[in-house]
Scaffold this motif. Structure first.
Motif, PDB file in Angstrom:
ATOM      1  N   THR A 137     -10.643 -29.816  46.284  1.00  0.00           N
ATOM      2  CA  THR A 137     -11.461 -30.383  47.358  1.00  0.00           C
ATOM      3  C   THR A 137     -10.872 -31.700  47.854  1.00  0.00           C
ATOM      4  O   THR A 137     -11.573 -32.508  48.440  1.00  0.00           O
ATOM      5  CB  THR A 137     -12.892 -30.626  46.853  1.00  0.00           C
ATOM      6  OG1 THR A 137     -12.808 -31.335  45.613  1.00  0.00           O
ATOM      7  CG2 THR A 137     -13.607 -29.319  46.607  1.00  0.00           C
ATOM      8  N   HIS A 138      -9.596 -31.911  47.598  1.00  0.00           N
ATOM      9  CA  HIS A 138      -8.979 -33.186  47.969  1.00  0.00           C
ATOM     10  C   HIS A 138      -8.358 -33.103  49.367  1.00  0.00           C
ATOM     11  O   HIS A 138      -9.002 -33.454  50.348  1.00  0.00           O
ATOM     12  CB  HIS A 138      -7.947 -33.567  46.905  1.00  0.00           C
ATOM     13  CG  HIS A 138      -7.256 -34.874  47.147  1.00  0.00           C
ATOM     14  ND1 HIS A 138      -5.946 -35.091  46.787  1.00  0.00           N
ATOM     15  CD2 HIS A 138      -7.682 -36.015  47.716  1.00  0.00           C
ATOM     16  CE1 HIS A 138      -5.613 -36.330  47.123  1.00  0.00           C
ATOM     17  NE2 HIS A 138      -6.636 -36.918  47.684  1.00  0.00           N
TER      18      HIS A 138
ATOM     19  N   GLU B 186     -20.710 -31.680  37.779  1.00  0.00           N
ATOM     20  CA  GLU B 186     -19.269 -31.584  37.526  1.00  0.00           C
ATOM     21  C   GLU B 186     -18.568 -32.907  37.831  1.00  0.00           C
ATOM     22  O   GLU B 186     -17.365 -32.930  38.081  1.00  0.00           O
ATOM     23  CB  GLU B 186     -18.660 -30.478  38.395  1.00  0.00           C
ATOM     24  CG  GLU B 186     -19.229 -29.096  38.143  1.00  0.00           C
ATOM     25  CD  GLU B 186     -18.882 -28.573  36.760  1.00  0.00           C
ATOM     26  OE1 GLU B 186     -17.694 -28.529  36.424  1.00  0.00           O
ATOM     27  OE2 GLU B 186     -19.828 -28.227  36.022  1.00  0.00           O
ATOM     28  N   GLU B 191     -19.413 -42.102  41.473  1.00  0.00           N
ATOM     29  CA  GLU B 191     -19.686 -41.640  42.827  1.00  0.00           C
ATOM     30  C   GLU B 191     -19.601 -42.825  43.777  1.00  0.00           C
ATOM     31  O   GLU B 191     -20.397 -43.765  43.689  1.00  0.00           O
ATOM     32  CB  GLU B 191     -21.087 -41.019  42.899  1.00  0.00           C
ATOM     33  CG  GLU B 191     -21.421 -40.483  44.273  1.00  0.00           C
ATOM     34  CD  GLU B 191     -22.880 -40.048  44.363  1.00  0.00           C
ATOM     35  OE1 GLU B 191     -23.146 -38.867  44.170  1.00  0.00           O
ATOM     36  OE2 GLU B 191     -23.745 -40.911  44.622  1.00  0.00           O
ATOM     37  N   GLY B 192     -18.639 -42.788  44.653  1.00  0.00           N
ATOM     38  CA  GLY B 192     -18.440 -43.870  45.599  1.00  0.00           C
ATOM     39  C   GLY B 192     -17.345 -43.467  46.556  1.00  0.00           C
ATOM     40  O   GLY B 192     -16.943 -42.288  46.601  1.00  0.00           O
ATOM     41  N   ILE B 193     -16.825 -44.437  47.276  1.00  0.00           N
ATOM     42  CA  ILE B 193     -15.846 -44.105  48.298  1.00  0.00           C
ATOM     43  C   ILE B 193     -14.551 -43.555  47.683  1.00  0.00           C
ATOM     44  O   ILE B 193     -13.885 -42.699  48.278  1.00  0.00           O
ATOM     45  CB  ILE B 193     -15.562 -45.314  49.213  1.00  0.00           C
ATOM     46  CG1 ILE B 193     -14.614 -44.886  50.324  1.00  0.00           C
ATOM     47  CG2 ILE B 193     -15.018 -46.485  48.434  1.00  0.00           C
ATOM     48  CD1 ILE B 193     -14.515 -45.830  51.452  1.00  0.00           C
ATOM     49  N   ALA B 196     -15.133 -39.965  46.995  1.00  0.00           N
ATOM     50  CA  ALA B 196     -15.194 -39.254  48.275  1.00  0.00           C
ATOM     51  C   ALA B 196     -13.804 -39.059  48.860  1.00  0.00           C
ATOM     52  O   ALA B 196     -13.485 -37.994  49.389  1.00  0.00           O
ATOM     53  CB  ALA B 196     -16.084 -40.018  49.254  1.00  0.00           C
ATOM     54  N   SER B 197     -12.942 -40.075  48.731  1.00  0.00           N
ATOM     55  CA  SER B 197     -11.631 -39.954  49.368  1.00  0.00           C
ATOM     56  C   SER B 197     -10.639 -39.173  48.506  1.00  0.00           C
ATOM     57  O   SER B 197      -9.609 -38.741  48.987  1.00  0.00           O
ATOM     58  CB  SER B 197     -11.070 -41.335  49.708  1.00  0.00           C
ATOM     59  OG  SER B 197     -10.719 -42.002  48.529  1.00  0.00           O
ATOM     60  N   LEU B 198     -10.943 -38.992  47.225  1.00  0.00           N
ATOM     61  CA  LEU B 198     -10.050 -38.198  46.373  1.00  0.00           C
ATOM     62  C   LEU B 198     -10.533 -36.760  46.236  1.00  0.00           C
ATOM     63  O   LEU B 198      -9.908 -35.953  45.545  1.00  0.00           O
ATOM     64  CB  LEU B 198      -9.931 -38.821  44.979  1.00  0.00           C
ATOM     65  CG  LEU B 198      -9.244 -40.184  44.908  1.00  0.00           C
ATOM     66  CD1 LEU B 198      -9.208 -40.700  43.475  1.00  0.00           C
ATOM     67  CD2 LEU B 198      -7.831 -40.132  45.471  1.00  0.00           C
ATOM     68  N   GLY B 199     -11.655 -36.446  46.871  1.00  0.00           N
ATOM     69  CA  GLY B 199     -12.167 -35.083  46.768  1.00  0.00           C
ATOM     70  C   GLY B 199     -12.697 -34.747  45.384  1.00  0.00           C
ATOM     71  O   GLY B 199     -12.784 -33.586  45.012  1.00  0.00           O
ATOM     72  N   LEU B 200     -13.031 -35.786  44.619  1.00  0.00           N
ATOM     73  CA  LEU B 200     -13.567 -35.554  43.277  1.00  0.00           C
ATOM     74  C   LEU B 200     -15.078 -35.687  43.304  1.00  0.00           C
ATOM     75  O   LEU B 200     -15.626 -36.544  44.002  1.00  0.00           O
ATOM     76  CB  LEU B 200     -12.990 -36.574  42.295  1.00  0.00           C
ATOM     77  CG  LEU B 200     -11.492 -36.462  42.007  1.00  0.00           C
ATOM     78  CD1 LEU B 200     -11.005 -37.682  41.225  1.00  0.00           C
ATOM     79  CD2 LEU B 200     -11.180 -35.194  41.237  1.00  0.00           C
ATOM     80  N   LYS B 201     -15.753 -34.852  42.517  1.00  0.00           N
ATOM     81  CA  LYS B 201     -17.199 -34.986  42.464  1.00  0.00           C
ATOM     82  C   LYS B 201     -17.568 -36.261  41.711  1.00  0.00           C
ATOM     83  O   LYS B 201     -16.919 -36.632  40.745  1.00  0.00           O
ATOM     84  CB  LYS B 201     -17.809 -33.758  41.796  1.00  0.00           C
ATOM     85  CG  LYS B 201     -17.818 -32.570  42.743  1.00  0.00           C
ATOM     86  CD  LYS B 201     -18.849 -31.533  42.407  1.00  0.00           C
ATOM     87  CE  LYS B 201     -18.848 -30.483  43.516  1.00  0.00           C
ATOM     88  NZ  LYS B 201     -19.399 -29.201  43.069  1.00  0.00           N
ATOM     89  N   GLN B 267      -7.094 -44.339  41.901  1.00  0.00           N
ATOM     90  CA  GLN B 267      -6.462 -43.822  43.121  1.00  0.00           C
ATOM     91  C   GLN B 267      -5.282 -42.898  42.833  1.00  0.00           C
ATOM     92  O   GLN B 267      -4.979 -42.007  43.607  1.00  0.00           O
ATOM     93  CB  GLN B 267      -5.986 -44.974  44.019  1.00  0.00           C
ATOM     94  CG  GLN B 267      -7.101 -45.815  44.607  1.00  0.00           C
ATOM     95  CD  GLN B 267      -7.812 -45.166  45.776  1.00  0.00           C
ATOM     96  OE1 GLN B 267      -7.582 -43.993  46.081  1.00  0.00           O
ATOM     97  NE2 GLN B 267      -8.698 -45.906  46.434  1.00  0.00           N
ATOM     98  N   GLU B 268      -4.604 -43.138  41.712  1.00  0.00           N
ATOM     99  CA  GLU B 268      -3.436 -42.309  41.383  1.00  0.00           C
ATOM    100  C   GLU B 268      -3.772 -41.223  40.360  1.00  0.00           C
ATOM    101  O   GLU B 268      -2.889 -40.658  39.733  1.00  0.00           O
ATOM    102  CB  GLU B 268      -2.291 -43.182  40.861  1.00  0.00           C
ATOM    103  CG  GLU B 268      -1.743 -44.176  41.883  1.00  0.00           C
ATOM    104  CD  GLU B 268      -1.164 -43.490  43.124  1.00  0.00           C
ATOM    105  OE1 GLU B 268      -0.403 -42.528  42.956  1.00  0.00           O
ATOM    106  OE2 GLU B 268      -1.498 -43.916  44.240  1.00  0.00           O
ATOM    107  N   PHE B 269      -5.034 -40.946  40.173  1.00  0.00           N
ATOM    108  CA  PHE B 269      -5.469 -39.859  39.267  1.00  0.00           C
ATOM    109  C   PHE B 269      -4.970 -40.062  37.829  1.00  0.00           C
ATOM    110  O   PHE B 269      -4.507 -39.114  37.197  1.00  0.00           O
ATOM    111  CB  PHE B 269      -4.969 -38.496  39.771  1.00  0.00           C
ATOM    112  CG  PHE B 269      -5.533 -38.057  41.095  1.00  0.00           C
ATOM    113  CD1 PHE B 269      -6.734 -37.343  41.149  1.00  0.00           C
ATOM    114  CD2 PHE B 269      -4.872 -38.319  42.283  1.00  0.00           C
ATOM    115  CE1 PHE B 269      -7.250 -36.919  42.365  1.00  0.00           C
ATOM    116  CE2 PHE B 269      -5.387 -37.898  43.507  1.00  0.00           C
ATOM    117  CZ  PHE B 269      -6.581 -37.194  43.547  1.00  0.00           C
TER     118      PHE B 269
END
Lengths: 310, 412
Positions: A137-138, B186, B191-193, B196-201, B267-269
């Motif tokens: 979902t990225h 999941e 939960e924050g920006i 949202a920007s990484l597509g992670l729940k 940001q870099e997972f």
């Protein structure tokens, strides 16, 4: 011959990591490839001796075919690998798989994977150029590029244009990549769908949020309608497809109530009668098939530009 | 053993704030002087040395029995000692869980003679499954220091109620890391920006706050004792503040990583920063620091969760939660939080408070007292090199980093 302009990045991990010059360069390159694609002889030797591995750890038909065709038009050597997500759960398997393939001297990897950030993970461990063909979902950067490219073909510069993305934003990689890409090109972006399918903090990315389909249709110049990703919904986010189609589906009656003509887009595959009705998908508002055509040119451009980074 | 020229940090000691030589013989403090001339004992020397009562970590995943490929009692003890801890609590998320007196006895017997003192924490529920209550009284009498399901959170309010009630019979403390699983779903990171920007729940702060609210209400109802482990959200701190003001017997801890970093770091997972509670926003981080400074948060914890490479070197969503931290608590605080957290505050939250709350043997720095001391230097610089890690696991984002401040010795 002039010096080839270069992308600022080694990989295409996401639109987030590209700048506006990169996007412009990709568009210019894609425009010349699109011209090539309309010639009687569609093949160019640009990627001769470059080997590309298409690794699809998640089902895909159109993206995989589009990449494959782009690679063939550029005369690249291709290997294909597909595996369903269920058989590839662990990263060591991913790393092992990719390293095995790279040991056979592969220059570029086009990968689709169900885990967000899988391409970042890979980029830390391998040398080849990586193109993200969708990570969970990225992001799905080439889709966003071809979407924006198609919009510009119809509307010219997107500066100040209103683009609304409809549907399942929460489970969509297309939405995020579209938001980043359109904002970099100066467009105003809104997302519209049921509140349970819109991430709570998405407004912090600078997009408007609306739950009103008719208002959003009236607001926008382009409606990019996303597929309901039933396969990615672990729980029920809305009660039924019937209710979704009734209250959030885009149909002819809705478009006829507008006082203007808007462009209709959809990344495919379409759930006809759910998020979009057939009479809209097949109407002259729709540029869905142009998107597919432009997809090949955009992917040729990305492959070509990354190969030039060698 | 002589500790040379160390500043004593122990408010209960007559030598508090003074630079002293301390002679320890056979585990007892024999002398505390401005200068001890005897050279026949081994010496601990260094620049700007400080000495305090031995540090305590109240929530360590020792992974023993059953998960010894991640950590065992010996490696956990060595890592703890390296980080300056003289005492650790062993959380019950082992295999089998520490959910009866047999496992309590196993920890106590097997840890005897190791580098640090270990106290088992007895599970609240059988197998930490959150269903049937475990034999809490039996475990208490066998030596369990408190009750908790460790990293498993108690979803069933009825079970939490009974645990708080039942613990009263032995004046026990229920420790709980609050998180509502049905709100977490999941979720991968705060939960924050960034999510949202990484597509992670996301894991909303609300998923913690609602549990804190529930637990505090249950605590008020039962008039029992509760320790809220590893708070991460600003509102949680506020609720604990109010509960304390009302006179409820609640204490709280925070994990070092939550003081150090926010979700921006993801940001870099980096899967080594995929932890529970998740790294939250800057507002939350600041509230946690303030909470520690003004005493609403009593205890600082490493939230040490060893995890093998096979569960960490993965795509982010497949990686397990947790990071090791025993060896780097002090250094991380000095290197990045030196301005916010003084050595006095660290001693308070690493030694004084945990000892008081859980009724550990009083350890004060005075002649004739049993020695239980941590010696440390705020200015010693070192690298947390991978080959020097004493934990069996390597899941720390600090590996390879240059750090300032180091625990030099534990004497007990």
């Amino acid at each position: 011959m002039s010096i080839v302009q270069q992308l600022s990045t080694k990989h295409i991990l996401g639109i987030k990591y590209l700048n506006q010059e990169d996007i412009r360069l990709i568009f210019e390159t894609a425009a010349s490839f699109k011209e090539v694609l309309n010639r009687p002889i569609k093949k160019v030797p640009s990627l001769r001796d470059v080997t590309v591995a298409n690794l699809f750890f998640e089902n895909s038909t159109r993206t995989r075919i589009s990449f494959e065709l782009a690679e063939k038009r550029l005369s690249a050597d291709i290997i294909n690998f597909s595996s369903s997500s269920s058989s590839v759960k662990k990263g060591e398997t991913l790393l092992d798989t990719v390293n095995n393939i790279l040991a056979m001297k592969v220059d570029m990897v086009v990968m689709r994977h169900p885990a967000p950030g899988a391409h970042h993970f890979l980029a830390q461990h391998i040398d080849a150029h990586i193109i993200n063909a969708g990570d969970g979902t990225h992001e799905h950067p080439t889709q966003a590029l071809l979407d924006a490219f198609s919009m510009e073909e119809q509307l010219g510069n997107l500066e100040g244009k209103n683009i609304c993305i409809f549907g399942d934003i929460l489970h969509s990689r297309v939405a995020l990549s579209n938001i980043f890409c359109l904002q970099k090109l100066g467009a105003k972006v809104r997302v519209c769908g049921p509140p349970t399918l819109i991430p709570k903090h998405i407004h912090q990315l600078g997009v408007e949020v609306s739950y009103n389909v008719d208002d959003s249709l009236q607001w926008c110049d382009v409606a990019n309608i996303l597929r309901i990703q039933l396969e990615r919904q672990d729980i029920k986010y809305f009660p039924s497809l019937r209710e979704y189609a009734t209250y959030f589906g885009i149909n002819k009656a809705r478009l006829q109530r507008l006082d203007k003509k808007i462009l209709i887009m959809h990344p495919g595959p379409i759930n006809r009668g759910v998020e979009i009705s057939s009479d809209v998908a097949d109407s002259d508002h729709s540029i869905i098939l142009q998107q597919v055509e432009n997809g090949v040119a955009i992917r040729m451009a990305v492959l070509y530009l990354l190969a030039a980074k060698r | 053993m002589i500790i040379r020229q160390a500043t004593v940090l122990d408010a209960r000691s007559a030598h508090h704030g003074l630079v002293r030589d301390i002679l320890v013989v056979d585990g007892v403090i024999e002398a505390i002087e401005q200068h001890i001339s005897d050279q026949s004992f081994p010496q601990i020397e260094g620049r700007e040395l400080k000495v305090s009562p031995g540090w305590v970590d109240i929530g360590v995943q020792v992974c023993d029995p059953g998960l010894e490929h991640r950590e065992d009692l010996e490696s956990a003890a060595n890592a703890a000692e390296q980080g300056g801890f003289s005492t650790i609590f062993c959380l019950p998320n082992t295999s089998p869980a520490i959910h009866s007196k047999s496992e309590v006895n196993y920890i106590i017997n097997k840890s005897a003679g190791l580098a640090v003192k270990m106290y088992p924490v007895g599970a609240i529920s059988l197998n930490c499954e959150g269903k049937d209550i475990a034999e809490m009284m039996d475990m208490h009498h066998a030596g369990a220091i408190a009750f908790s399901d460790g990293k498993r959170t108690i979803q069933d309010s009825g079970l939490m109620l009974r645990a708080l009630q039942y613990a009263k019979s032995v004046d026990g403390i229920v420790m709980h890391q609050p998180l509502d699983q049905s709100l977490m779903m999941e979720g991968q990171i705060h939960e924050g920006i960034v999510a949202a920007s990484l597509g992670l729940k996301g894991i909303s702060a609300m998923a913690e706050e609602i549990m804190v609210q529930r637990d505090l209400r249950l605590l008020e109802y039962t008039d029992s004792r509760l320790h809220l482990s590893n708070l991460s959200a600003a509102r949680s701190v506020e609720m604990v503040r109010q509960a304390k003001a009302k006179g409820l017997r609640v204490t709280a801890s925070v994990a070092v990583l939550n003081l150090l970093l926010t979700d921006e770091a993801l940001q870099e997972f980096d899967s080594n920063l995929k932890v529970l509670p998740p790294l939250r926003s800057e507002v939350d981080r600041q509230a946690l620091i303030r909470g520690l400074q003004d005493g609403v948060i009593d205890v600082l914890s490493a939230n040490h969760i060893p995890m093998e490479e096979e569960n960490k070197k993965l795509e982010f969503t497949y990686a397990s939660f947790g990071a090791i931290g025993l060896e780097t608590v002090y250094a991380a605080c000095k290197t990045w939080l030196g301005k916010d957290i003084s050595d006095e505050l660290l001693v308070q939250s690493l030694a004084i408070c945990p000892r008081e709350i859980f009724g550990l043997p009083k350890s004060s720095i005075g002649v004739g007292q049993k020695a239980d001391l941590t010696v440390f230097s705020p200015i010693e610089t070192w690298e947390y090199a991978e080959n020097s890690v004493l934990s069996k696991s390597r899941n720390s984002h600090l590996i390879g980093k240059k750090l300032e401040g180091r625990a030099l010795a534990v004497i007990r």
